[in-house]
Design a protein around this motif. Structure first.
Motif, PDB file in Angstrom:
ATOM      1  N   ASP A 173       0.818  -1.216   0.000  1.00 38.95           N
ATOM      2  CA  ASP A 173       0.000   0.000   0.000  1.00 38.95           C
ATOM      3  C   ASP A 173       0.853   1.269   0.000  1.00 38.95           C
ATOM      4  N   ALA A 174       2.125   1.153   0.403  1.00 35.67           N
ATOM      5  CA  ALA A 174       3.040   2.300   0.376  1.00 35.67           C
ATOM      6  C   ALA A 174       4.016   2.176  -0.791  1.00 35.67           C
ATOM      7  N   GLY A 175       3.558   1.582  -1.869  1.00 29.87           N
ATOM      8  CA  GLY A 175       4.416   1.309  -3.009  1.00 29.87           C
ATOM      9  C   GLY A 175       4.908   2.536  -3.750  1.00 29.87           C
ATOM     10  N   PHE A 176       4.319   3.712  -3.496  1.00 30.53           N
ATOM     11  CA  PHE A 176       4.783   4.934  -4.148  1.00 30.53           C
ATOM     12  C   PHE A 176       5.176   5.975  -3.103  1.00 30.53           C
ATOM     13  N   VAL A 177       5.652   5.481  -1.966  1.00 32.64           N
ATOM     14  CA  VAL A 177       6.073   6.353  -0.881  1.00 32.64           C
ATOM     15  C   VAL A 177       7.556   6.114  -0.608  1.00 32.64           C
ATOM     16  N   THR A 178       8.363   7.143  -0.724  1.00 32.76           N
ATOM     17  CA  THR A 178       9.779   7.050  -0.361  1.00 32.76           C
ATOM     18  C   THR A 178      10.283   8.433   0.017  1.00 32.76           C
ATOM     19  N   GLY A 179      11.271   8.459   0.890  1.00 28.80           N
ATOM     20  CA  GLY A 179      11.826   9.728   1.353  1.00 28.80           C
ATOM     21  C   GLY A 179      10.942  10.481   2.321  1.00 28.80           C
TER      22      GLY A 179
END
Length: 233
Positions: free
Chosen positions: A213-219
């Motif tokens: 679900d956090a596949g496009f979350v970084t930084g």
């Protein structure tokens, strides 16, 4: 074995990960975490290492991923600090806190990126703090950790590796139980969600960040403080 680390091991194991439970000296506590994980039907094993020692940190990653595969790295080791104002804080204490905070993640991060980059995917989560603006030694070290995470996230993105930070506020643990009850109650009153955090709250935030679900979350730096930073005082 720290309370947040134990809760995170159990949470990730419950979601299908095989958890390597790192400990420095308390083998009994680590074994208890492994037993709890196994009682819940999960897989875990204990691994001894001083993560402030680069050689031991590198060996820890090798022993944690004997087949060369590493899906998740959670860095939760917290360096001790002296809660003193800058006017009286000795330089050596300040320097030690900053150095220990970053040395506990630097080698682990390098080793993890080598493994995760080779497999084209992975998740790294650092445990920081919402008090990255004070007191001096603790706040500076956590601010440095947050900045380090953003630089690593930028470099690791093309490798398929996500890098994020969870920043808890006050968490109810055995280590923090000595805080006066009046102060604990005040913290809860100043928190919109009406209570202080439990280790499981932090563990679930970590599990969210390493999941699909956090596949496009970084930084990102995710505060886990029940909205305490929003409170009107």
């Amino acid at each position: 074995m720290a309370a947040i680390g134990a809760a995170t091991s159990r949470e990730l194991a419950a979601r299908g990960y095989r958890a390597a439970v790192n400990y420095f000296s308390n083998r009994e506590a680590a074994d208890q975490v492994v037993e709890l994980v196994e009682a819940d039907g999960g897989e875990a094993f204990a691994v001894q290492a001083d993560v402030y020692d680069p050689l031991q940190a590198a060996e820890l990653l090798k022993r944690s991923a004997p087949d060369g595969r590493l899906d998740v790295l959670v860095c939760n080791a917290g360096a001790r600090f002296t809660p003193a104002p800058a006017q009286t804080l000795p330089w050596d204490d300040f320097k030690t806190k900053i150095t220990d905070e970053l040395s506990s993640v630097y080698t682990l991060t390098q080793q993890a990126l080598a493994l995760m980059g080779a497999q084209g995917q992975g998740r790294i989560v650092y445990v920081s703090s919402v008090v990255a603006d004070g007191p001096p030694a603790h706040g500076t070290s956590k601010a440095a950790l947050n900045a380090f995470a953003r630089f690593v996230a930028y470099e690791a993105g093309p490798l398929g590796v996500h890098v994020n930070v969870v920043a808890p506020g006050y968490v109810g643990t055995k280590a923090s139980s000595g805080l006066p009850k009046e102060l604990q109650q005040q913290l809860a009153r100043n928190t919109p969600l009406g209570r202080i955090a439990e280790p499981e709250d932090v563990a679930r935030a970590i599990a969210m960040l390493v999941g699909a679900d956090a596949g496009f979350v970084t930084g990102s730096v995710i505060a886990v403080d029940g909205g305490h930073g929003l409170a009107r005082r």
